[in-house]
Scaffold this motif. Structure first.
Motif, short mmCIF file in Angstrom:
data_model
loop_
_atom_site.label_atom_id
_atom_site.label_comp_id
_atom_site.label_asym_id
_atom_site.label_seq_id
_atom_site.Cartn_x
_atom_site.Cartn_y
_atom_site.Cartn_z
N GLY A 158 26.68 76.39 13.58
CA GLY A 158 25.67 76.89 12.64
C GLY A 158 24.28 76.44 13.10
N ALA A 159 23.33 76.37 12.17
CA ALA A 159 21.97 75.96 12.51
C ALA A 159 21.33 75.24 11.34
N GLY A 191 9.07 70.46 10.97
CA GLY A 191 8.79 69.12 11.44
C GLY A 191 10.06 68.28 11.36
N ALA A 192 9.97 67.13 10.68
CA ALA A 192 11.15 66.28 10.53
C ALA A 192 11.91 66.57 9.25
N THR A 193 11.42 67.51 8.44
CA THR A 193 12.04 67.80 7.14
C THR A 193 13.10 68.88 7.28
N LEU A 194 14.31 68.58 6.76
CA LEU A 194 15.39 69.56 6.76
C LEU A 194 15.17 70.54 5.62
N VAL A 236 17.90 74.46 14.76
CA VAL A 236 18.59 73.52 15.66
C VAL A 236 20.10 73.73 15.53
N SER A 237 20.79 73.84 16.68
CA SER A 237 22.23 74.08 16.66
C SER A 237 22.97 72.94 15.98
#
Length: 399
Positions: free
Chosen positions: A327-328, A333-336, A374-375
């Protein structure tokens, strides 16, 4: 002296005051207000053939000595307080003479066009004249104070010891042009010198030779070029209004008020063809036994704040009946912002090598902001090695 002024007392051609010829020559009506009862003084722009912005009342020296010449021209001079403004014309080339230089120090003199009106200044004079206002000789000289009811034309540096006998003033370097232009109210001020002259009222315009500017009550602000159109490449380092577009090396960009953003964000793509495996049941962003990096596709959110994300790979499971997923994670930035899950994943459930992909929609992103996809990987059991090869992420803007 061939200096004429309107709005002085009536006169004959041999007495001081105002004649009919004065009224015809003086720029009556050239008044730009800079107060309830005051007018912005300055020289009328224009030149023969239109080649120069302003040729009138130019101060220059042609030969060694202590005499300079003032070119014919027209101007408006604001008088003292309630006196109002005086239209003035100089009809012939006129010489002005500078006093000899101080023995030890240089000085700065001013060439001014000045109006005397005894009804207001009590001088006993009623006329317009050219004058040299003499400055104080000092090691670092400063210009003298400007007299009332006068318009500065030039600043002249008089060197120490300057005189006719010593060669006089070096005119090529000694004269600093101080003229400013003035026009009728509502006209566009000609100001290629880019002086720090304040505007008279919000909504006044000036032309700086390269930019049209508007006085906003505090400062001159550039009027947008190519308004409503697309600025050509290299024309604008910064946008002039939110929503302006420019061509940047063939790519269309939009000014968001702070920075240029892609007008139509392009698709983002990340790929790696080095295989690896995952044997963890929690989502992780890297596979083991590979030289390939984590796959990251960086993109700019479109104005809709919506994108399509596609993930895919070629893979298989290590154990029959088990599965592995890719998935991804979406980050700002650094926040999901959005975590990978099974509903937005490409899944393989066979030991046979299989090619799979999954596409899902993401909404609510901040338009113009930069994000990354991001994978992420997981397996159905720690005993099951899910293999991933030819991994990719693609992000497509929805506009």
């Amino acid at each position: 002296m061939p200096v004429r002024s309107a709005w002085l007392i009536n006169r004959t051609e041999t007495e001081t005051g105002q004649s009919r010829a004065d009224t015809r020559l003086a720029p009556v009506g050239t008044m730009t207000p800079n107060g309830a009862l005051t007018t912005a003084g300055g020289v009328l722009p224009g030149s023969t053939g239109g080649e120069y912005l302003m040729s009138g009342l130019y101060v220059f020296g042609e030969s060694a000595g202590m005499n300079a010449t003032v070119a014919p021209g027209r101007a408006v001079i604001q008088g003292q307080g309630p006196a109002g403004a005086y239209p003035v014309a100089l009809t012939d080339y006129t010489e002005v003479t500078f006093g000899d230089g101080d023995a030890s120090n240089p000085r700065i003199d001013l060439v001014v066009l000045r109006v005397y009106d005894t009804q207001f200044d009590g001088t006993g004079r009623t006329e317009a004249v050219l004058e040299v206002v003499v400055g104080k000789a000092e090691a670092t000289p400063e210009p003298p104070l400007l007299p009332d009811a006068s318009l500065p034309l030039a600043r002249v540096l008089v060197p120490a010891g300057a005189s006719v006998g010593t060669g006089g003033i070096a005119w090529a370097d000694a004269v600093y042009d101080m003229r400013v232009s003035t026009v009728a109210v509502g006209g566009i001020l000609a100001d290629s010198w880019n002086r720090d002259t304040p505007g008279g009222y919000p909504g006044q315009y000036r032309d700086t030779s390269s930019t049209l500017q508007r006085w906003d009550g505090t400062r001159w602000t550039s009027y947008p070029r190519q308004a409503g159109g697309i600025a050509p490449q290299g024309a604008l380092a910064a946008g002039e209004y939110t929503g302006q577009y420019r061509d940047e090396a063939g790519r269309l960009q939009r000014w968001d008020g702070t920075v240029w953003r892609p007008a139509v964000p392009s698709s983002a793509w990340a790929y790696n063809n080095d295989g690896g495996y995952c044997a963890t049941t929690a989502w992780v962003e890297a596979v083991a036994d590979t030289n390939g990096p984590t796959i990251t596709a960086t993109f700019t959110a479109p104005v809709t704040g919506a994108i399509l994300v596609t993930v895919g790979f070629v893979g298989n499971t290590g154990v029959d009946g088990q599965w592995c997923r890719m998935g991804a994670n979406i980050r700002k930035g650094a926040t999901l912002v959005l975590a990978a899950n099974e509903e937005r994943a490409a899944t393989v459930g066979s030991k046979a090598l299989t090619s799979v992909a999954s596409t899902f929609r993401v909404t609510g992103l901040q338009p113009g902001a930069e994000y990354s996809a991001v994978s992420a990987y997981c397996s159905s059991a720690t005993s099951n090695r899910g293999w991933f090869d030819n991994r990719f992420i693609r992000v497509d803007p929805l506009v």
